[in-house]
Design a protein around this motif. Structure first.
Motif, mmCIF file in Angstrom:
data_model
loop_
_atom_site.group_PDB
_atom_site.id
_atom_site.type_symbol
_atom_site.label_atom_id
_atom_site.label_comp_id
_atom_site.label_asym_id
_atom_site.label_seq_id
_atom_site.Cartn_x
_atom_site.Cartn_y
_atom_site.Cartn_z
ATOM 1 N N UNK A 101 42.101 51.017 96.981
ATOM 2 C CA UNK A 101 43.103 51.997 96.597
ATOM 3 C C UNK A 101 43.421 51.797 95.120
ATOM 4 N N UNK A 102 42.843 52.639 94.279
ATOM 5 C CA UNK A 102 43.052 52.548 92.833
ATOM 6 C C UNK A 102 44.234 53.443 92.458
ATOM 7 N N UNK A 103 45.337 52.815 92.113
ATOM 8 C CA UNK A 103 46.529 53.577 91.765
ATOM 9 C C UNK A 103 46.432 54.082 90.328
ATOM 10 N N UNK A 104 46.646 55.385 90.134
ATOM 11 C CA UNK A 104 46.628 55.973 88.789
ATOM 12 C C UNK A 104 47.958 56.625 88.427
ATOM 13 N N UNK A 105 48.523 57.406 89.354
ATOM 14 C CA UNK A 105 49.822 58.051 89.122
ATOM 15 C C UNK A 105 50.754 57.669 90.270
ATOM 16 N N UNK A 106 51.812 56.943 89.923
ATOM 17 C CA UNK A 106 52.702 56.400 90.941
ATOM 18 C C UNK A 106 54.140 56.856 90.694
ATOM 19 N N UNK A 107 54.810 57.291 91.754
ATOM 20 C CA UNK A 107 56.247 57.574 91.692
ATOM 21 C C UNK A 107 56.980 56.343 92.202
ATOM 22 N N UNK A 108 57.895 55.827 91.395
ATOM 23 C CA UNK A 108 58.703 54.673 91.787
ATOM 24 C C UNK A 108 60.115 55.174 92.090
ATOM 25 N N UNK A 109 60.529 55.024 93.328
ATOM 26 C CA UNK A 109 61.853 55.495 93.751
ATOM 27 C C UNK A 109 62.736 54.269 94.012
ATOM 28 N N UNK A 110 63.723 54.082 93.161
ATOM 29 C CA UNK A 110 64.609 52.934 93.301
ATOM 30 C C UNK A 110 65.837 53.265 94.133
ATOM 31 N N UNK A 111 66.432 52.250 94.701
ATOM 32 C CA UNK A 111 67.619 52.460 95.517
ATOM 33 C C UNK A 111 68.850 52.678 94.627
ATOM 34 N N UNK A 148 73.536 44.104 91.491
ATOM 35 C CA UNK A 148 73.020 45.261 90.746
ATOM 36 C C UNK A 148 72.051 44.799 89.657
ATOM 37 N N UNK A 149 72.432 43.770 88.924
ATOM 38 C CA UNK A 149 71.578 43.250 87.849
ATOM 39 C C UNK A 149 70.280 42.656 88.391
ATOM 40 N N UNK A 150 70.374 42.033 89.561
ATOM 41 C CA UNK A 150 69.162 41.472 90.174
ATOM 42 C C UNK A 150 68.194 42.582 90.545
ATOM 43 N N UNK A 151 68.723 43.683 91.072
ATOM 44 C CA UNK A 151 67.868 44.833 91.400
ATOM 45 C C UNK A 151 67.222 45.393 90.135
ATOM 46 N N UNK A 152 67.999 45.522 89.055
ATOM 47 C CA UNK A 152 67.455 46.030 87.789
ATOM 48 C C UNK A 152 66.367 45.111 87.249
ATOM 49 N N UNK A 153 66.559 43.809 87.413
ATOM 50 C CA UNK A 153 65.555 42.840 86.966
ATOM 51 C C UNK A 153 64.243 43.022 87.733
ATOM 52 N N UNK A 154 64.334 43.217 89.045
ATOM 53 C CA UNK A 154 63.134 43.435 89.849
ATOM 54 C C UNK A 154 62.487 44.780 89.528
ATOM 55 N N UNK A 194 63.639 48.939 96.866
ATOM 56 C CA UNK A 194 64.946 48.849 97.504
ATOM 57 C C UNK A 194 64.792 48.173 98.842
ATOM 58 N N UNK A 195 65.246 48.829 99.907
ATOM 59 C CA UNK A 195 65.105 48.305 101.261
ATOM 60 C C UNK A 195 64.608 49.385 102.191
ATOM 61 N N UNK A 196 64.885 49.219 103.475
ATOM 62 C CA UNK A 196 64.418 50.195 104.458
ATOM 63 C C UNK A 196 65.066 51.563 104.275
ATOM 64 N N UNK A 218 63.546 44.841 96.955
ATOM 65 C CA UNK A 218 64.096 44.241 95.735
ATOM 66 C C UNK A 218 65.235 43.268 96.010
ATOM 67 N N UNK A 219 65.638 43.127 97.262
ATOM 68 C CA UNK A 219 66.698 42.161 97.610
ATOM 69 C C UNK A 219 66.344 41.472 98.925
ATOM 70 N N UNK A 220 65.246 40.716 98.955
ATOM 71 C CA UNK A 220 64.788 40.107 100.214
ATOM 72 C C UNK A 220 65.747 39.066 100.775
#
Length: 504
Positions: A101-111, A148-154, A194-196, A218-220
């Motif tokens: 699976x070669x990723x070229x265009x990815x949408x990143x959806x954050x919580x 919040x800062x930990x999530x931003x760091x990840x 994010x999470x589930x 991002x917060x295991x």
């Protein structure tokens, strides 16, 4: 089928299945169904790494021939190994072997973090006022900010990994619904950070089984992230992307529920749960229309009626533009008000019921809310068995009954609960009726069970169909919902090959 000696084959790191083992040898099968005989003196782990070379060569040739630069695991190349039909409507939704699976265009959806949510809620407050109101409520400003800062760091780490690998990406947040939809449609694959909850919310924006959805937790330390990749990849994303690019993964097609609503258009309007919750927290008790759905998606097939009478409102029937990955809950908005409805399971006779609502889940959702609805507490099981023993003693006073041990009761409780769990790729639904009312007027012959098709007609006054806790649809008297699972609606996800799956 040819039998080969594993000792003569070069190195290969692909998994195989051990079919059976004898004192002097064991037989394994590679991913291309070739069988190999191995001497018992060989360690299984070494033998596994030394077989399937022919399958590996075939995969390389397939990649060179069919690789599109976006998703080498397209439906045509995928069918070469899974032996499924190229027509998407006839896919067998099972765990199948992936190609690379070669990723070229990815949408990143954050919580949306709790800190961001609270800031929106008190958007006109200064930072000091914001701290004070949290303190009054018993919440810690510093704890919220730290998480919040930990999530931003990840999130920053995720962006750096994608940039380093030359992968084009767009970033959106769960709260930015319209832009999230645009990003998902633009991308070849989607990654949630994010999470589930973020995973489920994003899944509603993917309409077919072609586009992969990959979850990063991002917060295991605070979130189980059952739908996401294992926690170790949160800070080691490169390893996960390497496995994807090398083909060391399998596709998991998670079944989803399609909903067809019929009735009156005013009774089938979409509601954004998050926006409505925010409004109610601000004291505005009004429904918040979902910004994800446009008016033309709910446009009637018939001309608008000129009569103002409620009884003459024209009929409405539409397949909802959102699929349920976890579950759908039908019930009155106020929990203390019982829900009245008619339910039909497959081709059985419809039944009129009154209860606290109905939950309909997939295999993915069978370990979530539905699991807790169906399970019994061990104390209830213990009480029930004690009553049964007393009744048995009265009927047979001379028969000595053995007292059940608490460990046996606990085991029985867990086994009963686990009987409601099924695989995410199984094309069936599990329904469970909450607190069914049973008297001379109402009854419930089957409080839970499996179904291929389910129809519910509402007799409620202020009810909703809540889909994955993210979006709701008003579902009041006269509205009918048909629930079904179709192969083309499955969600494409990945399961990475883990080194610890190799047994000695």
């Amino acid at each position: 089928m040819a039998m080969r000696r594993a000792t003569s084959l070069p190195q290969s790191n692909h998994l195989v299945r051990v079919l059976f083992q004898k004192p002097t040898l064991f037989v394994v099968r590679s991913l291309n169904s070739s069988l190999y005989v191995c001497h018992a003196s060989q360690r299984k782990k070494n033998a596994i790494r030394n077989i399937a070379v022919h399958h590996r060569r075939e995969r390389v040739l397939t990649r060179e021939k069919n690789h599109t630069g976006v998703m080498a695991a397209s439906s045509s190349t995928h069918c070469k190994h899974s032996k499924t039909n190229k027509d998407d409507s006839e896919f067998k939704n099972v765990v199948d072997n992936g190609l690379d699976l070669k990723l070229k265009k990815v949408a990143v959806i954050g919580k949306m973090t709790r800190y961001e949510f609270e800031k929106q809620r008190y958007e006109n407050y200064s930072e000091d006022q914001f701290k004070e109101v949290l303190k009054i409520r018993g919440s810690s400003y510093h704890a919220l900010l730290s998480k919040h800062n930990k999530h931003l760091k990840n999130m920053e780490y995720l962006k750096n990994v994608l940039m380093k690998r030359g992968i084009e990406f767009k970033i959106s947040s769960r709260g930015n619904t319209s832009f999230t939809k645009e990003c998902v449609e633009w991308a070849d694959a989607v990654i949630t950070a994010g999470g589930d909850g973020t995973f489920l919310s994003t899944a509603t924006k993917i309409k077919n089984s072609h586009k992969p959805l990959i979850g990063i937790n991002t917060a295991p330390d605070r979130s189980e992230g059952h739908l996401c990749l294992p926690a170790k990849y949160t800070t080691n994303l490169d390893e996960a992307l390497d496995k994807l690019s090398q083909g060391n993964f399998k596709w998991l097609f998670r079944q989803r529920i399609r909903i067809t609503l019929s009735g009156c258009k005013t009774d089938c309007r979409p509601i954004d749960n998050g926006a409505m919750l925010k409004e109610r927290m601000l004291g505005n008790y009004k429904e918040a229309p979902s910004p994800y759905f446009s008016d033309d998606e709910f446009e009637d097939k018939e001309q608008e009626s000129t009569s103002s009478s409620v009884l003459t409102k024209h009929p409405f029937k539409e397949v909802l533009p959102v699929l349920a990955l976890n579950e759908i809950f039908m019930g009155e908005s106020i929990a203390s008000v019982p829900s009245l409805y008619e339910i039909q399971v497959d081709d059985k006779v419809p039944e009129k019921q009154k209860s606290s609502g109905v939950c309909i889940c997939t295999g993915t959702g069978s370990t979530a809310w539905s699991y807790n609805i169906c399970r019994l507490h061990s104390s209830s099981v213990h009480t029930l068995l004690n009553i049964a023993q007393k009744l048995q003693s009265k009927k047979h006073p001379n028969k000595l009954l053995k007292q059940l041990e608490s460990t046996v009761i606990n085991e029985a409780t867990e086994e009963f609960a686990h009987s409601f769990i099924f695989k995410p790729n199984e094309p069936q639904m599990l329904f469970s009726v909450r607190d069914p009312m049973q008297n001379k007027v109402y009854f419930c012959n089957q409080p839970y069970g499996w179904a291929k098709s389910l129809v519910i007609r509402s007799r409620c006054w202020d009810a909703t169909l809540c889909i994955d806790g993210d979006t709701s649809f008003a579902f009041n008297d006269g509205a009918t919902a048909h629930f079904e699972i179709l192969p083309q609606d499955a969600l494409r996800t990945v399961v990475l090959d883990e080194d610890d799956n190799l047994s000695d």
